[in-house]
Design an enzyme around this catalytic site. Sequence first.
Site, PDB file in Angstrom:
ATOM      1  N   GLU A 257      -4.554 -20.641 -18.097  1.00  0.00           N
ATOM      2  CA  GLU A 257      -5.095 -21.513 -17.096  1.00  0.00           C
ATOM      3  C   GLU A 257      -6.068 -22.588 -17.328  1.00  0.00           C
ATOM      4  OE1 GLU A 257      -7.491 -21.034 -12.567  1.00  0.00           O
ATOM      5  OE2 GLU A 257      -8.008 -19.874 -14.485  1.00  0.00           O
TER       6      GLU A 257
ATOM      7  N   ASN B 210      -0.048   4.437  -1.050  1.00  0.00           N
ATOM      8  CA  ASN B 210      -0.726   5.586  -0.878  1.00  0.00           C
ATOM      9  C   ASN B 210      -1.442   5.662   0.374  1.00  0.00           C
ATOM     10  OD1 ASN B 210      -2.770   4.089  -1.306  1.00  0.00           O
ATOM     11  ND2 ASN B 210      -3.959   5.543  -2.797  1.00  0.00           N
TER      12      ASN B 210
ATOM     13  N   ASP C 121      -3.317 -10.241 -16.164  1.00  0.00           N
ATOM     14  CA  ASP C 121      -3.957 -11.094 -15.945  1.00  0.00           C
ATOM     15  C   ASP C 121      -5.507 -10.851 -16.808  1.00  0.00           C
ATOM     16  OD1 ASP C 121      -5.622 -13.554 -14.975  1.00  0.00           O
ATOM     17  OD2 ASP C 121      -4.375 -13.452 -13.099  1.00  0.00           O
TER      18      ASP C 121
ATOM     19  N   ASP D 125      -1.737  -1.103  -4.057  1.00  0.00           N
ATOM     20  CA  ASP D 125      -1.870  -0.537  -5.303  1.00  0.00           C
ATOM     21  C   ASP D 125      -0.901  -0.619  -6.206  1.00  0.00           C
ATOM     22  OD1 ASP D 125      -0.018   1.460  -4.149  1.00  0.00           O
ATOM     23  OD2 ASP D 125      -1.497   2.018  -2.893  1.00  0.00           O
TER      24      ASP D 125
ATOM     25  N   ASP E 186      -6.983 -16.036 -17.938  1.00  0.00           N
ATOM     26  CA  ASP E 186      -7.949 -16.737 -16.771  1.00  0.00           C
ATOM     27  C   ASP E 186      -8.831 -17.893 -17.481  1.00  0.00           C
ATOM     28  OD1 ASP E 186      -8.853 -16.743 -14.038  1.00  0.00           O
ATOM     29  OD2 ASP E 186     -10.496 -16.206 -14.887  1.00  0.00           O
TER      30      ASP E 186
ATOM     31  N   ASP F 188       1.003  -1.403   0.046  1.00  0.00           N
ATOM     32  CA  ASP F 188      -0.042   0.044   0.053  1.00  0.00           C
ATOM     33  C   ASP F 188       0.893   1.118  -0.014  1.00  0.00           C
ATOM     34  OD1 ASP F 188      -1.795   2.044   0.537  1.00  0.00           O
ATOM     35  OD2 ASP F 188      -2.248   1.418   2.454  1.00  0.00           O
TER      36      ASP F 188
ATOM     37  N   HIS G  25      -2.738 -17.776  -6.792  1.00  0.00           N
ATOM     38  CA  HIS G  25      -3.685 -16.975  -6.225  1.00  0.00           C
ATOM     39  C   HIS G  25      -4.823 -17.802  -5.641  1.00  0.00           C
ATOM     40  CE1 HIS G  25      -4.967 -16.725 -10.221  1.00  0.00           C
ATOM     41  NE2 HIS G  25      -6.187 -16.464  -9.893  1.00  0.00           N
ATOM     42  N   ASP G  26      -4.833 -19.184  -6.104  1.00  0.00           N
ATOM     43  CA  ASP G  26      -5.946 -20.112  -5.856  1.00  0.00           C
ATOM     44  C   ASP G  26      -5.591 -21.231  -5.140  1.00  0.00           C
ATOM     45  OD1 ASP G  26      -7.756 -18.769  -7.363  1.00  0.00           O
ATOM     46  OD2 ASP G  26      -7.527 -19.688  -9.059  1.00  0.00           O
TER      47      ASP G  26
ATOM     48  N   ASP H 261      -3.949   3.966   1.969  1.00  0.00           N
ATOM     49  CA  ASP H 261      -5.441   3.815   2.160  1.00  0.00           C
ATOM     50  C   ASP H 261      -5.839   2.369   2.638  1.00  0.00           C
ATOM     51  OD1 ASP H 261      -5.078   2.233   0.068  1.00  0.00           O
ATOM     52  OD2 ASP H 261      -6.654   3.504  -1.313  1.00  0.00           O
TER      53      ASP H 261
END
Length: 555
Positions: free
Chosen positions: A259, A27, A102, A33, A202, A25, A334-335, A29
């Site tokens: 994928e 910035n 992606d 990002d 994907d 992160d 990520h899965d 928040d």
Amino acid sequence: MDKHTTYKWWKEAVGYQIYPKTFYDANHDGHGDIQGIIEKLPYFQALGIDFLWICPFFDSPLDDNGYDVRDYYKVHENFGSMQDIKTLITTAKKYNIRIIVDLVLNHTSDEHAWFMDVKNNPDSKYRDYYIIQKANQKMPPNNWGSFFGGSAWEKLNDDEYYLKIFSKKMPDLNWANKELRSALYQIALWWLELGVDGFRIDAIAHIAKDTTYENSTLKSETMFVSDWSKFSNLPQVHAYIREFHEEVLAPNDAFAVGEVGGDPSIEDVLKYCAFDRKELDVTFTFDHMWCNNIDTATSLANLKTNVQELKEKLEYWQVSLIKRAWYPLYWNNHDFNRVVSNYGSQKYPQQSAKALATLMYGMWGTMFIYQGEEIGMENYPFTSIDQFEDVQAKGQYAATPTSQKEAFLKKLIMTSRDNVRTAMQWDDTTNAGFSPVKTDILIHPKYKEINVQQQMQDPNSVWQYYKKIIKLKKSNKTFIYGDIVFKDVIDEQVIQYERFDDTNHYLIIVNLGEYECVIEIPKVISIVLTNTSVTAICETTLTLAAYDSYILKIK
């Protein structure tokens, strides 16, 4: 010409997958990002990374963390702006790092302008961009089940349903429509013109569907049947991908990673990425990910790797594809849950992380590292379904009968995708250095002992080991193009294979067990890489402690 050794930049490159929401992160928040990725480019250079695969950052309702795209030409406000993306692309090139986007082409968000028009206008010109069927006596058109639980169909109106093999907010696109395909190709071409070097595509295996829409005849304990053959790896998918290759990929020499789920065979994969197919460059398959007792274990402490099965899976793909297609080397994305938690040891977490890196990345193929893997990040210690964010986890839990929910939750804790979507652990400060402000993103409680800053300063850390194996992979062509032969598993815990060419011959040995064993070895010239400080090798034998690994140069 030997197409296996024909140079392509991505064969000799090392990739790093970023889940931008949880990466860094910049910035302040509370969300990761694009500026955070830009700030960390020197980090990637120090590790030896050549390209970044960035998970979706497009404008999205974030029902499935960005894989539900609302606008392919816009960046979600949480991640920044299109100018940030342009800056990332140009700045990354200064570090000799390429960007891979992606790209989600199987479905859109139900808030995409096309689908919004379909919902609001019965005569919409975009109606045939999606798969819409008549209701069956006010029920879904057939008994197909969704990957995310329940029916694969969602009601569009009183008389019709649309297909959604994932979330109900992700309607599937109708690739049979030429205008739809052209619109998708224009999206891809726009990103290539912007300066990206290719795509991870994907769910590419699912873009063709069984257009008879007949019920599945598979037996099932539930009303809706998990029959992936209805929308996975169907023959028509290859005609679509060849067209995509011809119109988008080939003219731009773009790298394409697909994928490919749905339990594909070697023959299936060769149809996607054999050197002479002109479809994809690399395909991800997943059957080496669950070679343990995950279905019956009640906690990570009960997990046991089936070393023989894991060896057979790796050997199956490596030996069957070599010289016919290219292969992606990976443990995480990520899965899937964290590899240290899946195949490693709770007693020896850092040592087992290094051993697993040796096993995977000593093979031939392109390395893909997932964020946090290089420091041995572990699964999150979930205790309640309320802690989960993943729409897949929630959907499957909701679809599970009440009597089975407790057992399902125990499995979910071990396998959920949320395990790899916790904040990247940069240092031992607030929120693991991910963000200085309050954030909804989960922070692993072990961040003070497992973090980048600490490991970059420790010569014996997992990070330093990854750096060594990356350097070895990139500096020695034998580890890229060399042949491979697997040896029999020793003591049900040791995997061995040889890498060789006309110049070099190496033996890779990995102990995936917690007890010591002694194995016979050939004449050793030198130790190339090891994760142990014990480097004395007898003339004909090698003693392996728990999770020891060696790369040996042999005669």
